[in-house]
Design a protein around this motif. Structure first.
Motif, PDB file in Angstrom:
ATOM      1  N   THR A   1     -12.435  13.607   4.632  1.00 25.53           N
ATOM      2  CA  THR A   1     -11.871  12.503   3.854  1.00 25.53           C
ATOM      3  C   THR A   1     -12.968  11.462   3.623  1.00 25.53           C
ATOM      4  O   THR A   1     -14.050  11.536   4.220  1.00 25.53           O
ATOM      5  CB  THR A   1     -10.720  11.855   4.634  1.00 25.53           C
ATOM      6  OG1 THR A   1     -11.256  11.341   5.866  1.00 25.53           O
ATOM      7  CG2 THR A   1      -9.618  12.869   4.946  1.00 25.53           C
ATOM      8  N   PRO A   2     -12.722  10.455   2.778  1.00 26.28           N
ATOM      9  CA  PRO A   2     -13.737   9.401   2.611  1.00 26.28           C
ATOM     10  C   PRO A   2     -14.122   8.760   3.935  1.00 26.28           C
ATOM     11  O   PRO A   2     -15.298   8.466   4.181  1.00 26.28           O
ATOM     12  CB  PRO A   2     -13.053   8.410   1.669  1.00 26.28           C
ATOM     13  CG  PRO A   2     -12.121   9.256   0.861  1.00 26.28           C
ATOM     14  CD  PRO A   2     -11.607  10.297   1.805  1.00 26.28           C
ATOM     15  N   GLN A   3     -13.120   8.566   4.792  1.00 29.53           N
ATOM     16  CA  GLN A   3     -13.394   7.945   6.093  1.00 29.53           C
ATOM     17  C   GLN A   3     -14.273   8.857   6.960  1.00 29.53           C
ATOM     18  O   GLN A   3     -15.226   8.401   7.603  1.00 29.53           O
ATOM     19  CB  GLN A   3     -12.076   7.649   6.823  1.00 29.53           C
ATOM     20  CG  GLN A   3     -11.205   6.594   6.167  1.00 29.53           C
ATOM     21  CD  GLN A   3     -10.457   7.116   4.928  1.00 29.53           C
ATOM     22  OE1 GLN A   3     -10.313   8.330   4.741  1.00 29.53           O
ATOM     23  NE2 GLN A   3      -9.997   6.185   4.085  1.00 29.53           N
ATOM     24  N   ALA A   4     -13.962  10.169   6.962  1.00 29.51           N
ATOM     25  CA  ALA A   4     -14.732  11.112   7.778  1.00 29.51           C
ATOM     26  C   ALA A   4     -16.180  11.199   7.300  1.00 29.51           C
ATOM     27  O   ALA A   4     -17.118  11.254   8.106  1.00 29.51           O
ATOM     28  CB  ALA A   4     -14.077  12.491   7.733  1.00 29.51           C
TER      29      ALA A   4
ATOM     30  N   PRO B   1     -20.385   5.975   1.682  1.00 32.97           N
ATOM     31  CA  PRO B   1     -19.170   6.513   1.078  1.00 32.97           C
ATOM     32  C   PRO B   1     -19.475   7.813   0.340  1.00 32.97           C
ATOM     33  O   PRO B   1     -20.642   8.105   0.023  1.00 32.97           O
ATOM     34  CB  PRO B   1     -18.741   5.404   0.112  1.00 32.97           C
ATOM     35  CG  PRO B   1     -19.985   4.646  -0.179  1.00 32.97           C
ATOM     36  CD  PRO B   1     -20.815   4.717   1.059  1.00 32.97           C
TER      37      PRO B   1
ATOM     38  N   THR C   1      -9.521  15.650  -0.772  1.00 30.07           N
ATOM     39  CA  THR C   1     -10.078  15.929   0.549  1.00 30.07           C
ATOM     40  C   THR C   1     -10.833  17.242   0.500  1.00 30.07           C
ATOM     41  O   THR C   1     -10.339  18.229  -0.056  1.00 30.07           O
ATOM     42  CB  THR C   1      -8.960  16.029   1.614  1.00 30.07           C
ATOM     43  OG1 THR C   1      -8.291  14.769   1.703  1.00 30.07           O
ATOM     44  CG2 THR C   1      -9.529  16.395   2.981  1.00 30.07           C
TER      45      THR C   1
ATOM     46  N   ALA D   1     -17.849   8.843   5.597  1.00 30.74           N
ATOM     47  CA  ALA D   1     -18.517   7.574   5.888  1.00 30.74           C
ATOM     48  C   ALA D   1     -18.905   7.482   7.360  1.00 30.74           C
ATOM     49  O   ALA D   1     -19.995   6.997   7.706  1.00 30.74           O
ATOM     50  CB  ALA D   1     -17.605   6.410   5.500  1.00 30.74           C
ATOM     51  N   GLU D   2     -18.026   7.968   8.257  1.00 26.20           N
ATOM     52  CA  GLU D   2     -18.328   7.923   9.690  1.00 26.20           C
ATOM     53  C   GLU D   2     -19.506   8.833  10.039  1.00 26.20           C
ATOM     54  O   GLU D   2     -20.352   8.487  10.866  1.00 26.20           O
ATOM     55  CB  GLU D   2     -17.091   8.344  10.492  1.00 26.20           C
ATOM     56  CG  GLU D   2     -16.004   7.283  10.523  1.00 26.20           C
ATOM     57  CD  GLU D   2     -14.754   7.779  11.250  1.00 26.20           C
ATOM     58  OE1 GLU D   2     -14.826   8.863  11.875  1.00 26.20           O
ATOM     59  OE2 GLU D   2     -13.716   7.084  11.181  1.00 26.20           O
TER      60      GLU D   2
ATOM     61  N   GLU E   1      -9.431   8.986  -2.320  1.00 25.42           N
ATOM     62  CA  GLU E   1      -8.104   8.820  -1.726  1.00 25.42           C
ATOM     63  C   GLU E   1      -7.154   9.967  -2.062  1.00 25.42           C
ATOM     64  O   GLU E   1      -6.178  10.199  -1.354  1.00 25.42           O
ATOM     65  CB  GLU E   1      -7.492   7.481  -2.149  1.00 25.42           C
ATOM     66  CG  GLU E   1      -8.209   6.288  -1.538  1.00 25.42           C
ATOM     67  CD  GLU E   1      -8.332   6.379  -0.011  1.00 25.42           C
ATOM     68  OE1 GLU E   1      -7.322   6.713   0.646  1.00 25.42           O
ATOM     69  OE2 GLU E   1      -9.431   6.147   0.518  1.00 25.42           O
TER      70      GLU E   1
END
Length: 887
Positions: free
Chosen positions: A165-168, A176, A150, A170-171, A147
């Protein structure tokens, strides 16, 4: 809420290498031989990141060497990487020196990798409440993302960074960030020479990790995973464990510094200026660095990447009259030869831009523009020829460009995929012209619809900088004369040829279209009848596969994803094998359709003046040959009856009495004889007899009168095959003989012409050593794949290395000949004119009473275009159309 401060940490080696490979080294070389492309690109990237992210703290980490605690653990770690390019050597030290002058902290530790330093700084920064940015091209850093951290990961250009980012993460990877190293452990890391589990890719690895709650769970349940992948996993468990151990980054190093001490910007402007000037990159870099608020370097004129000033309309005439430095020119409008019409012109000098709407501009402004373009050669265009057509249609004369950045980019790298302004800016200047993502900004076509005024202005302002970089690079490679002596005058000649066009007979094309329609239909019906399939679609690969391989049980061709191939080469091969009448009519059907499309294309291309105005491209072929487009007049078959009938449609126009065809005789063979110095080949050419018959007599050790047509054809194919880089396999395919026979034929050839073999070998070995081939005139073609570990890429590069010097030299000779012809036409005051250049042939329109003088002129100009060990020879024919003028 208090906004978090930002820490930016950069992997110095990763960024430097990316800059090095993104920018042509030859464009960044000092007068004393120091390459600077990595330095330039690195500092450009740094400026972009500092402008975009505005960090409060900054550090750059470097590797001390390739040795680290990981190589102690696993000696093969990162083994097999290519040696550092010699042009890169010394640039890391220069980068560190520049960073020191900028007040930026650099960190390195023995036995430790830069990524471990980044990981330690990221951990400390995160613990101290900072927002952390990690700029690295190593995906191992993805494990740091959380969080407050980056990862900035390189994308399509040196200034384009993806925010991982963590979201990018993971996607993209399905896990994670803290589990990404577990994927890498299973899949392996090719760049680090860490083999993984065979056959296991990222998706499979992610599925296992998610199912068994991490890598430890995967290994604990290895016995439960079935199939070949499970078996491979079980046999590579130790590799996986080793990979995971090695890709774990250290986060607790003693760096001897706290992140709070990583402030920057206390620059030594004088020492920085001296370094940049010494490296001969100060002019463009000082302004870019000064645009970063943290660097107190004093105010300078902003670079093209930053703001440009659009001049007020009333100020433009005075500004134009005062121009003295190079001026970037962009023209918008219709560029079709013979139909050009300019609607807008942008002039740019030192980031001041005049945006002139030709439709609405007052007369005094248009007059000032016309005077300027007519009197100056200090202009920088991108695709000057297209601009010339547009301006001419608008009543504006511009005789010669000072520089053409499209051609300059081509001379630097004739194999590049694109020479658009934005691409050249990225490669040569190291930055994007505008943050907007406009894929089709292509000034090459002058179609700027959909492009913002800001970006167009930036494009114009960038042209002088791009030109400067191109000139410098060409000067360092001693190839700048190619622009002055060949490409610049040829551009002018081609523009006039395109504008003139060639007259066409509508009647001949119409009759031929009708005949080809009938031939196409007849061939279709005959083919269908051979296989009793009245509804067979001859253009359907699926239906053809059924007929050829199921109904007729023919030999199988190359297997593809959709079945066995039915492309033209495969059908020719099958016909050679079987002589089946179905294939005879199928091939005839394909040929007639292709010719019909050619004829219909020509009909559509005829302008209201009754002439076809093809465009000649200078930046398409890697060898330097010109190409023809819209329509392509080089793809009309020479030997077929219908191809000859198409040539009958090209005629002389009003005010002229004939066409003249002049073509070089065996130009590639003469170039190969000259460049190889082979005495037997030189002697064969100097006999003045049938060259290929004489060579066949030498090879087969018989008298010329005993040489059969088959022998002559084989020797001719071999000769040209060598000039075109053809292998024994390719020669066998062309002659439809066994490969062993082709090898024997080439061996016999080389036994007679031994210096040709030595020369061809030397071409490849020299190119492998220096990285490029060179024509007689100094035109270079870079071939980095000569050192590729990929066999196919390496073989393709070797064939290109054989081909480029010979074909390129022949192409340059043709351009020299065209320039000499043009000069003599003007000097002798003739009205005859050159209309087309097709391969090794010129087509001229003969004015009344000038034929004899024109014959002497073109023969003298073309035969004396260069001084070779063998004479240059041309054939000349005259007739009412292109076909009858052939000889």
């Amino acid at each position: 809420m208090v906004e978090k401060k930002t820490l930016l940490v950069i992997d110095g080696h990763s960024a430097a290498f990316r800059a090095f490979y993104a920018l042509n080294p030859e464009a960044f070389c000092t007068s004393d031989g120091q390459y600077t492309n990595a330095v330039y690109g690195f500092l450009r990237m740094l400026v972009k990141m500092l402008q975009d992210e505005q960090p409060d703290y900054l550090a750059v980490a470097f590797d001390v060497s390739r040795h680290s605690f990981r190589t102690d653990e696993y000696p093969e770690y990162k083994a097999g990487r290519k040696p550092t390019p010699p042009e890169f050597k010394g640039q890391i030290e220069l980068i560190k020196e520049a960073l020191a002058h900028l007040g930026v902290t650099t960190l390195e530790q023995e036995n430790i990798e830069a990524d471990d330093i980044l990981a330690t700084l990221a951990t400390q920064g995160s613990e101290q409440g900072l927002q952390v940015l990690v700029a690295s091209g190593d995906r191992d850093t993805f494990q740091l993302s959380n969080e407050s951290v980056t990862v900035l990961y390189p994308s399509r250009s040196i200034t384009d960074l993806k925010r991982m980012t963590p979201q990018a993460i993971a996607e993209k990877y399905g896990v994670p960030p803290h589990r990404y190293p577990e994927i890498a452990a299973l899949v392996g890391e090719k760049a680090d020479n860490l083999p993984g589990v065979p056959g296991v890719g990222e998706k499979t690895a992610a599925a296992w990790i998610n199912k068994y709650d991490g890598l430890a769970g995967v290994l604990a349940h290895a016995a439960d995973i079935g199939g070949k992948r499970g078996e491979d996993l079980r046999s590579h468990i130790e590799d996986v464990k080793r990979n995971r151990k090695l890709n774990a980054l250290l986060t607790d190093l003693d760096l001897g510094i706290n992140v709070g001490e990583l402030t920057f910007g206390k620059a030594n402007a004088d020492s920085l200026a001296k370094l940049l000037d010494k490296l001969e990159i100060g002019q463009t870099l000082r302004a870019a660095l000064a645009s970063v608020p943290a660097f107190e370097l004093g105010q300078e004129t902003p670079s093209a990447r930053e703001e440009v000033k659009i001049l007020a309309e009333q100020d433009i005439p005075k500004w134009i009259r005062a121009l003295s430095k190079p001026v970037g020119v962009i023209v918008e409008g219709e560029t079709t030869p013979g139909l050009g019409d300019a609607t807008r012109v942008l002039l740019a000098s030192e980031n001041q831009v005049a945006n002139i709407d030709l439709i609405a501009a007052p007369p005094d402004l248009v007059s000032a523009l016309k005077d300027f373009l007519a009197r100056t050669d200090n202009t920088i265009f991108h695709n000057w020829k297209a601009a010339w057509h547009a301006l001419k249609g608008g009543g504006i004369k511009v005789e010669m460009p000072g520089w053409d950045t499209e051609i300059g980019g081509y001379l630097l790298d004739p194999s590049a995929r694109s020479y658009e302004v934005e691409v050249l800016s990225e490669k040569l200047l190291g930055y994007s012209l505008s943050p907007e993502n406009n894929e089709d900004s292509g000034q090459a076509t002058l179609d700027l619809s959909g492009t913002s005024d800001t970006k167009i202005a930036q494009m114009a302002a960038a042209l002088p900088q791009i030109a400067q970089a191109e000139k410098k690079a060409l000067s360092s490679s001693r190839a700048e004369h190619l622009w002055l002596q060949l490409e610049r005058p040829i551009s002018r000649i081609l523009a006039r040829m395109e504008d003139t066009g060639i007259a066409v007979s509508d009647q001949v094309l119409g009759d031929l279209e009708n005949d080809l329609r009938k031939q196409t239909e007849d061939a279709k019906q005959q083919a269908r009848a051979q296989v009793c399939r009245p509804d067979l679609n001859l253009s359907s690969p699926k239906q053809l596969q059924e007929v050829l391989f199921e109904q007729l049980q023919m030999p199988k061709t190359k297997k593809t994803r959709t079945g066995y191939t039915t492309n033209a080469d495969a059908l020719e091969w099958l016909f050679g094998k079987t002589q089946h009448p179905f294939l005879q009519y199928l091939l005839a059907h394909r040929d007639s359709i292709k010719l019909l499309q050619t004829v219909q294309g020509l009909q559509k291309a005829v302008h209201p003046d009754g002439r076809i105005h093809t465009s000649f491209k200078q930046t398409v072929t890697a060898t330097g040959r010109l190409s023809s487009a819209e329509p392509n007049l080089q793809n009309i078959p020479v030997r077929s009856v219908n191809g000859q009938r198409i040539r009958e449609a090209f005629i002389f126009g009003d005010g002229f009495e004939n066409l003249m065809s002049v073509d070089y005789s065996q130009i590639e063979m003469r170039v190969m004889a000259h460049m190889s110095g082979d005495k037997d080949l030189i002697a064969a050419i100097k006999t003045g007899e049938d060259l290929h018959r004489t060579m066949a007599a030498m090879i087969f050790d018989i008298s010329p009168e005993d040489v059969s047509e088959q022998m002559r054809s084989k020797v001719k194919a071999t000769s040209y095959g060598l000039a075109y880089g053809l292998s024994a396999y390719g020669l066998a395919s062309q002659l439809r003989i066994a490969q062993k026979e082709a090898e024997k034929l080439m061996d016999q050839y080389f036994q007679r012409f031994g210096k040709v073999r030595s020369y061809l070998h030397q071409i490849v070995e020299r190119a492998r050593k220096v990285g490029y081939t060179e024509t007689m005139q100094g035109r270079r073609r870079a071939l980095p794949d000569l050192k590729s570990s990929n066999h196919n890429l390496r073989r393709m590069a070797e064939r290109a290395a054989l081909n480029a010097p010979i074909q390129g030299s022949a192409a340059d000779l043709m351009k020299q000949a065209m320039i000499r012809v043009d000069e003599q036409l003007q000097a002798q005051g003739l009205s005859s004119r050159v209309l087309l250049q097709i391969h090794d042939e010129l087509i001229l329109e003969v004015a009344p009473g000038e034929e004899n003088q024109l014959r002497c002129l073109v023969e003298d100009a073309m035969c004396n275009a260069a001084s070779l060990e063998v004479p240059l020879s041309v054939g000349i024919g005259v007739g009412s159309n292109w076909r009858s003028a052939a000889h």
